[in-house]
Write a protein that holds these residues in place. Sequence first.
Motif, PDB file in Angstrom:
ATOM      1  N   GLN A  19      39.636 -40.868  70.020  1.00  0.00           N
ATOM      2  CA  GLN A  19      38.625 -41.031  70.822  1.00  0.00           C
ATOM      3  C   GLN A  19      37.463 -41.441  70.138  1.00  0.00           C
ATOM      4  O   GLN A  19      36.469 -42.320  70.693  1.00  0.00           O
ATOM      5  CB  GLN A  19      38.127 -39.781  71.356  1.00  0.00           C
ATOM      6  CG  GLN A  19      39.294 -39.154  72.521  1.00  0.00           C
ATOM      7  CD  GLN A  19      38.780 -37.743  72.858  1.00  0.00           C
ATOM      8  OE1 GLN A  19      37.603 -37.504  73.152  1.00  0.00           O
ATOM      9  NE2 GLN A  19      39.777 -36.991  73.041  1.00  0.00           N
ATOM     10  N   LEU A  22      37.599 -45.566  69.245  1.00  0.00           N
ATOM     11  CA  LEU A  22      37.178 -46.171  70.415  1.00  0.00           C
ATOM     12  C   LEU A  22      35.854 -46.045  71.060  1.00  0.00           C
ATOM     13  O   LEU A  22      35.288 -47.124  71.354  1.00  0.00           O
ATOM     14  CB  LEU A  22      38.371 -45.822  71.596  1.00  0.00           C
ATOM     15  CG  LEU A  22      39.764 -46.095  71.339  1.00  0.00           C
ATOM     16  CD1 LEU A  22      40.700 -45.479  72.613  1.00  0.00           C
ATOM     17  CD2 LEU A  22      40.107 -47.559  71.437  1.00  0.00           C
ATOM     18  N   ALA A  23      35.295 -44.799  70.908  1.00  0.00           N
ATOM     19  CA  ALA A  23      33.978 -44.969  71.446  1.00  0.00           C
ATOM     20  C   ALA A  23      33.116 -45.552  70.404  1.00  0.00           C
ATOM     21  O   ALA A  23      32.070 -46.032  70.876  1.00  0.00           O
ATOM     22  CB  ALA A  23      33.467 -43.292  71.285  1.00  0.00           C
ATOM     23  N   GLY A  25      33.947 -48.253  68.558  1.00  0.00           N
ATOM     24  CA  GLY A  25      33.963 -49.390  68.460  1.00  0.00           C
ATOM     25  C   GLY A  25      33.861 -50.171  67.251  1.00  0.00           C
ATOM     26  O   GLY A  25      33.784 -49.444  66.242  1.00  0.00           O
ATOM     27  N   PRO A  28      28.625 -49.782  66.355  1.00  0.00           N
ATOM     28  CA  PRO A  28      28.077 -48.834  67.535  1.00  0.00           C
ATOM     29  C   PRO A  28      26.847 -49.405  68.081  1.00  0.00           C
ATOM     30  O   PRO A  28      26.264 -48.744  68.882  1.00  0.00           O
ATOM     31  CB  PRO A  28      28.027 -47.424  66.659  1.00  0.00           C
ATOM     32  CG  PRO A  28      27.953 -47.658  65.418  1.00  0.00           C
ATOM     33  CD  PRO A  28      28.933 -48.901  65.053  1.00  0.00           C
ATOM     34  N   ASP A 113      31.962 -38.804  74.883  1.00  0.00           N
ATOM     35  CA  ASP A 113      31.361 -39.635  75.740  1.00  0.00           C
ATOM     36  C   ASP A 113      30.896 -40.823  75.019  1.00  0.00           C
ATOM     37  O   ASP A 113      30.103 -40.802  74.084  1.00  0.00           O
ATOM     38  CB  ASP A 113      30.076 -39.282  76.194  1.00  0.00           C
ATOM     39  CG  ASP A 113      29.274 -40.309  77.269  1.00  0.00           C
ATOM     40  OD1 ASP A 113      28.406 -40.687  76.639  1.00  0.00           O
ATOM     41  OD2 ASP A 113      29.613 -40.396  78.312  1.00  0.00           O
ATOM     42  N   PRO A 114      31.513 -42.139  75.282  1.00  0.00           N
ATOM     43  CA  PRO A 114      31.332 -43.229  74.366  1.00  0.00           C
ATOM     44  C   PRO A 114      29.750 -43.666  74.148  1.00  0.00           C
ATOM     45  O   PRO A 114      29.408 -43.731  73.107  1.00  0.00           O
ATOM     46  CB  PRO A 114      32.126 -44.547  75.079  1.00  0.00           C
ATOM     47  CG  PRO A 114      33.025 -43.659  76.034  1.00  0.00           C
ATOM     48  CD  PRO A 114      32.378 -42.446  76.442  1.00  0.00           C
ATOM     49  N   ALA A 118      27.968 -43.204  70.428  1.00  0.00           N
ATOM     50  CA  ALA A 118      27.830 -44.477  69.971  1.00  0.00           C
ATOM     51  C   ALA A 118      26.114 -44.413  69.284  1.00  0.00           C
ATOM     52  O   ALA A 118      25.814 -44.740  68.325  1.00  0.00           O
ATOM     53  CB  ALA A 118      28.065 -45.607  70.649  1.00  0.00           C
TER      54      ALA A 118
END
Length: 133
Positions: A19, A22-23, A25, A28, A113-114, A118
């Motif tokens: 998670q 992926l959040a 990336g 950021p 929460d992405p 980030a």
Amino acid sequence: MRATATVLVYSDDSSTREQVRLAAGRRPAADVPPVEFLECATMPAVLKALERGGVDVCVLDGEAVPAGGMGVCRQIKDEIFHCPPVLLLIGRPQDAWLATWSRADAAVTLPVDPVEFADSLAALLRRRLSVEA
């Protein structure tokens, strides 16, 4: 700007580490370097990585077992010279006071929460990299 920034991610749960990856990336925010992740599933691995150096930000899972990220955070803030900033993942918003107790620099709730993650990660990277400059 540096070529890359290193983000240590501590959680005993591989899906939580995923998670986080992926959040965040690959980058950021546009004004911070791309990130490389150093994943740790145990507290001894975290301590070993921090002793080696080169970590720009730590992301610690407050829900990890047996060593929770809050306790790990407090310990590394006491023991690691020039400890990198810590972004703590907490189980519920009501746990924010525990994040403060642990001396975390920022906290976000799980599931990640992405956008919030980030933004928080980028802010800590900016702060860390400006200290180096």
